[in-house]
Motif scaffolding. Structure first.
Motif, PDB file in Angstrom:
ATOM      1  N   ALA A 133       1.023  -1.270  -0.057  1.00  0.00           N
ATOM      2  CA  ALA A 133       0.071  -0.031   0.021  1.00  0.00           C
ATOM      3  C   ALA A 133       0.928   1.221  -0.105  1.00  0.00           C
ATOM      4  O   ALA A 133       1.851   1.413   0.974  1.00  0.00           O
ATOM      5  CB  ALA A 133      -0.985   0.006   1.101  1.00  0.00           C
ATOM      6  N   GLY A 134       0.753   2.072  -0.952  1.00  0.00           N
ATOM      7  CA  GLY A 134       1.361   3.585  -1.130  1.00  0.00           C
ATOM      8  C   GLY A 134       0.430   4.373  -0.807  1.00  0.00           C
ATOM      9  O   GLY A 134      -0.395   4.730  -1.616  1.00  0.00           O
ATOM     10  N   LYS A 135       0.612   5.104   0.312  1.00  0.00           N
ATOM     11  CA  LYS A 135      -0.366   6.135   0.915  1.00  0.00           C
ATOM     12  C   LYS A 135       0.070   7.464   0.223  1.00  0.00           C
ATOM     13  O   LYS A 135       0.992   7.888   0.079  1.00  0.00           O
ATOM     14  CB  LYS A 135      -0.193   6.323   2.378  1.00  0.00           C
ATOM     15  N   GLY A 136      -1.204   8.095  -0.352  1.00  0.00           N
ATOM     16  CA  GLY A 136      -0.980   9.482  -0.668  1.00  0.00           C
ATOM     17  C   GLY A 136      -1.889  10.492   0.262  1.00  0.00           C
ATOM     18  O   GLY A 136      -2.986   9.907   0.878  1.00  0.00           O
ATOM     19  N   TYR A 137      -1.448  11.622  -0.007  1.00  0.00           N
ATOM     20  CA  TYR A 137      -2.223  12.944   0.878  1.00  0.00           C
ATOM     21  C   TYR A 137      -2.995  13.661  -0.048  1.00  0.00           C
ATOM     22  O   TYR A 137      -2.211  14.068  -1.323  1.00  0.00           O
ATOM     23  CB  TYR A 137      -1.388  13.308   1.884  1.00  0.00           C
ATOM     24  N   ARG A 138      -3.897  14.516   0.295  1.00  0.00           N
ATOM     25  CA  ARG A 138      -4.313  15.499  -0.510  1.00  0.00           C
ATOM     26  C   ARG A 138      -4.883  16.673   0.404  1.00  0.00           C
ATOM     27  O   ARG A 138      -5.392  16.300   1.509  1.00  0.00           O
ATOM     28  CB  ARG A 138      -5.379  15.117  -1.557  1.00  0.00           C
ATOM     29  N   ILE A 139      -4.755  18.120   0.055  1.00  0.00           N
ATOM     30  CA  ILE A 139      -5.457  18.846   0.559  1.00  0.00           C
ATOM     31  C   ILE A 139      -6.425  19.721  -0.469  1.00  0.00           C
ATOM     32  O   ILE A 139      -5.789  20.063  -1.619  1.00  0.00           O
ATOM     33  CB  ILE A 139      -4.332  20.229   1.103  1.00  0.00           C
ATOM     34  N   ASN A 140      -7.567  20.116  -0.180  1.00  0.00           N
ATOM     35  CA  ASN A 140      -8.380  20.811  -1.107  1.00  0.00           C
ATOM     36  C   ASN A 140      -8.607  22.329  -0.574  1.00  0.00           C
ATOM     37  O   ASN A 140      -8.668  22.629   0.591  1.00  0.00           O
ATOM     38  CB  ASN A 140      -9.866  19.954  -0.984  1.00  0.00           C
ATOM     39  N   VAL A 141      -8.499  23.027  -1.453  1.00  0.00           N
ATOM     40  CA  VAL A 141      -8.744  24.461  -1.122  1.00  0.00           C
ATOM     41  C   VAL A 141      -9.809  24.949  -1.969  1.00  0.00           C
ATOM     42  O   VAL A 141      -9.900  25.263  -3.216  1.00  0.00           O
ATOM     43  CB  VAL A 141      -7.529  25.542  -1.959  1.00  0.00           C
ATOM     44  N   ILE A 180      -5.048  29.333 -10.126  1.00  0.00           N
ATOM     45  CA  ILE A 180      -4.418  28.222 -10.758  1.00  0.00           C
ATOM     46  C   ILE A 180      -5.300  27.630 -11.754  1.00  0.00           C
ATOM     47  O   ILE A 180      -6.506  27.090 -11.597  1.00  0.00           O
ATOM     48  CB  ILE A 180      -4.025  27.189  -9.639  1.00  0.00           C
ATOM     49  N   GLY A 181      -4.933  27.839 -13.049  1.00  0.00           N
ATOM     50  CA  GLY A 181      -5.705  27.197 -14.237  1.00  0.00           C
ATOM     51  C   GLY A 181      -5.249  25.928 -14.871  1.00  0.00           C
ATOM     52  O   GLY A 181      -5.797  25.267 -15.531  1.00  0.00           O
ATOM     53  N   MET A 182      -3.961  25.691 -14.450  1.00  0.00           N
ATOM     54  CA  MET A 182      -3.407  24.443 -15.121  1.00  0.00           C
ATOM     55  C   MET A 182      -2.896  23.378 -14.269  1.00  0.00           C
ATOM     56  O   MET A 182      -2.237  23.748 -13.403  1.00  0.00           O
ATOM     57  CB  MET A 182      -2.167  24.980 -15.952  1.00  0.00           C
ATOM     58  N   VAL A 186      -0.719  19.234  -8.432  1.00  0.00           N
ATOM     59  CA  VAL A 186      -1.668  20.590  -8.461  1.00  0.00           C
ATOM     60  C   VAL A 186      -2.730  20.251  -9.406  1.00  0.00           C
ATOM     61  O   VAL A 186      -2.253  20.180 -10.644  1.00  0.00           O
ATOM     62  CB  VAL A 186      -1.019  21.790  -8.312  1.00  0.00           C
ATOM     63  N   THR A 187      -3.976  20.334  -8.982  1.00  0.00           N
ATOM     64  CA  THR A 187      -5.264  20.165  -9.978  1.00  0.00           C
ATOM     65  C   THR A 187      -6.359  21.198  -9.893  1.00  0.00           C
ATOM     66  O   THR A 187      -6.898  21.111  -8.795  1.00  0.00           O
ATOM     67  CB  THR A 187      -5.830  18.695  -9.990  1.00  0.00           C
ATOM     68  N   PRO A 188      -6.703  21.926 -10.985  1.00  0.00           N
ATOM     69  CA  PRO A 188      -7.704  22.891 -10.700  1.00  0.00           C
ATOM     70  C   PRO A 188      -9.158  22.046 -10.883  1.00  0.00           C
ATOM     71  O   PRO A 188      -9.252  21.478 -11.930  1.00  0.00           O
ATOM     72  CB  PRO A 188      -7.826  23.650 -11.614  1.00  0.00           C
ATOM     73  N   MET A 189      -9.698  21.609  -9.848  1.00  0.00           N
ATOM     74  CA  MET A 189     -10.888  20.579 -10.033  1.00  0.00           C
ATOM     75  C   MET A 189     -12.123  21.320 -10.102  1.00  0.00           C
ATOM     76  O   MET A 189     -12.194  22.818  -9.878  1.00  0.00           O
ATOM     77  CB  MET A 189     -11.009  19.660  -9.097  1.00  0.00           C
ATOM     78  N   LYS A 190     -13.368  20.819 -10.063  1.00  0.00           N
ATOM     79  CA  LYS A 190     -14.731  21.458 -10.124  1.00  0.00           C
ATOM     80  C   LYS A 190     -14.850  21.946  -8.914  1.00  0.00           C
ATOM     81  O   LYS A 190     -15.276  21.093  -7.879  1.00  0.00           O
ATOM     82  CB  LYS A 190     -15.713  20.390 -10.792  1.00  0.00           C
ATOM     83  N   GLY A 191     -14.883  23.277  -8.508  1.00  0.00           N
ATOM     84  CA  GLY A 191     -15.237  23.677  -7.233  1.00  0.00           C
ATOM     85  C   GLY A 191     -14.073  24.063  -6.384  1.00  0.00           C
ATOM     86  O   GLY A 191     -14.262  24.651  -5.223  1.00  0.00           O
ATOM     87  N   THR A 210      -9.317  23.742  -5.762  1.00  0.00           N
ATOM     88  CA  THR A 210      -7.865  23.377  -6.322  1.00  0.00           C
ATOM     89  C   THR A 210      -7.493  22.126  -5.314  1.00  0.00           C
ATOM     90  O   THR A 210      -7.523  22.356  -3.992  1.00  0.00           O
ATOM     91  CB  THR A 210      -6.993  24.494  -6.368  1.00  0.00           C
ATOM     92  N   ARG A 211      -6.798  20.950  -5.921  1.00  0.00           N
ATOM     93  CA  ARG A 211      -6.386  19.979  -5.218  1.00  0.00           C
ATOM     94  C   ARG A 211      -4.973  20.094  -5.372  1.00  0.00           C
ATOM     95  O   ARG A 211      -4.369  20.109  -6.178  1.00  0.00           O
ATOM     96  CB  ARG A 211      -6.901  18.884  -5.638  1.00  0.00           C
ATOM     97  N   PHE A 212      -4.288  20.111  -3.860  1.00  0.00           N
ATOM     98  CA  PHE A 212      -2.804  19.509  -3.933  1.00  0.00           C
ATOM     99  C   PHE A 212      -2.579  18.308  -3.290  1.00  0.00           C
ATOM    100  O   PHE A 212      -3.078  18.132  -2.138  1.00  0.00           O
ATOM    101  CB  PHE A 212      -2.431  20.757  -2.924  1.00  0.00           C
ATOM    102  N   ALA A 213      -1.800  17.531  -4.065  1.00  0.00           N
ATOM    103  CA  ALA A 213      -1.741  16.140  -3.591  1.00  0.00           C
ATOM    104  C   ALA A 213      -0.382  15.624  -3.788  1.00  0.00           C
ATOM    105  O   ALA A 213       0.488  16.096  -4.663  1.00  0.00           O
ATOM    106  CB  ALA A 213      -2.687  15.029  -4.484  1.00  0.00           C
TER     107      ALA A 213
END
Length: 415
Positions: free
Chosen positions: A270-278, A284-286, A297-302, A304-307
């Motif tokens: 198991a490889g654990k990953g983390y995320r923060i949503n703002v 950030i558009g890209m 970094v991903t601009p998602m619907k509603g 921005t996610r940092f993972a």
């Protein structure tokens, strides 16, 4: 028509159910959770043909050993006595050769391209209604010449394979990302990539499956399998017993434990990953990989996610605050005007990704049991490869020619 039980309700399990249902099979999905959290919900949402280098690349074990005693490092292997982990680490080491990576690259590219096409097909079908599926590409942002040179080697391989990739200097980067300051020397832009919002797609996919007759059993754990010769006769859960013509093992990081119940050799960690949503405008558009910070970094619907991060510490849901803070620090080092609030850091979540020793997924028939197909081990590419895996498994069970050669993914391969 066959009756099929799928163990696991993540993106791989649900994608498999989607394509099997399309083929007219009777499908039941069993998951130990309520299918509202985990790796399929906290990932970066990337569709990444550009990610052609498997995790088991030369130098990764050395990096892991160097970082073993720094629990905030991007690649963390927690010191622990675990014979399965020792064995997996040895296989990982054996797989981390230039020769094996070179063989894996075109295979990873092909399955990612297939999956990208299938994501687009699902969107075009209207089955899930409207959902975010963008093709802006992915920026590999770098601060140092060393990172640039490293990524250019990958970019040249990607370009040779026909993937769209360009270089961006600081002024070009400003044009493509105009609404926030970016502290980077430049970027490699993989135009071949796309992105989605997993927390939007997963509920819509689940709703569609239920509406089309797929039985979804949540909060129900698989306890055992009754074996009769070379077949799985039935599956015993905490609530019921299920008979099926076919069984699909798509239980993510829990697949290794379940495989032991069937006396299968399926090395997984198991490889654990983390995320923060703002959930505030960030500018950030890209989508981007912050290379020195080793995070996404991903601009998602509603929001921005940092993972990011890859933590090998066994199957657990422990959130290490220092790792979450490292993601926040990495984000603000590349976006100096960005502010991540304490409550957003406090709300961080984690997910476990199933990692095979060579970085390639397990997809295909078990050589031990005639009615078992394995679909797990996707590491950081689970979201990207979900639809392709589901399609390939449906073809295997339907005894059709697969959309691509899957011999590299065979579950009983040697390491």
């Amino acid at each position: 028509m066959k009756s099929v039980v799928i163990i696991g309700g993540g993106i791989v399990g649900l994608s498999t159910a989607y394509f099997l249902q399309k083929e007219g099979h009777q499908v039941t999905v069993i998951d130990k959770s309520d299918i509202t959290s985990g790796a399929s919900f906290v990932n970066a949402g990337y569709i990444t043909p550009s990610h052609i280098i498997p995790l088991a690349a030369p130098g990764m074990i050395t990096m892991g050993l160097k970082m073993m005693f720094n629990s905030a490092s991007p690649f963390y292997m927690k010191p622990r006595w675990d014979t399965d982990f020792f064995r997996w680490s040895w296989y990982f080491h054996k797989s981390s050769t230039h020769e094996k990576v070179a063989k894996a690259i075109p295979v990873i590219k092909d399955i990612n391209i297939l999956s990208r096409e299938l994501f687009e097909g699902i969107k075009a079908s209207g089955d899930l209604g409207d959902f975010q599926l963008e093709r802006k590409g992915l920026l590999m942002l770098y601060k140092t010449n060393a990172s640039y040179e490293h990524e250019m080697e990958v970019a040249q391989k990607a370009s040779f394979l026909g993937l769209e990739v360009t270089e961006l200097n600081q002024s070009q980067l400003k044009v493509i990302e105009p609404n926030i300051q970016v502290d980077a020397k430049g970027a490699i832009h993989y135009e071949c990539d796309g992105h989605t919002t997993p927390t939007e797609v997963m509920p819509k996919l689940l709703k569609h499956l239920k509406a089309t007759g797929v039985e979804v059993k949540t909060n129900e754990e698989v306890l055992d399998m009754k074996i009769n010769g070379q077949k799985i006769q039935y599956i015993q859960t905490t609530n019921n017993r299920y008979n099926a013509d076919e069984v699909v093992l798509a239980a993510g990081s829990w697949s290794g434990r379940l495989s032991k119940k069937m006396n299968l050799r399926l090395p997984l960690q198991a490889g654990k990953g983390y995320r923060i949503n703002v959930p505030r405008p960030t500018g950030i558009g890209m989508p981007a990989i912050l290379m020195e910070a080793k995070m996404a970094v991903t601009p998602m619907k509603g929001f921005t996610r940092f993972a990011g991060t890859m933590e090998f510490s066994g199957i657990n849901k422990t959130i290490r605050k220092e790792r979450v803070l490292a993601i926040a620090k990495g984000a603000t080092s590349f976006y100096p005007d960005l502010e991540i609030l304490p409550e957003e850091i406090e709300a961080a979540q984690t997910g476990l990704r199933p990692v095979s020793p060579d970085g390639l997924p397990y997809i295909g028939r078990s050589s031990t049991y005639q009615n078992l197909t394995v679909a797990t081990g996707h590491a950081m590419m689970g979201w990207s490869l979900g639809p392709a895996t589901g399609k390939l498994v449906s073809e295997v069970i339907g005894e059709k020619k697969t959309s691509m050669d899957i011999s590299a993914f065979r579950p009983d391969r040697k390491f």
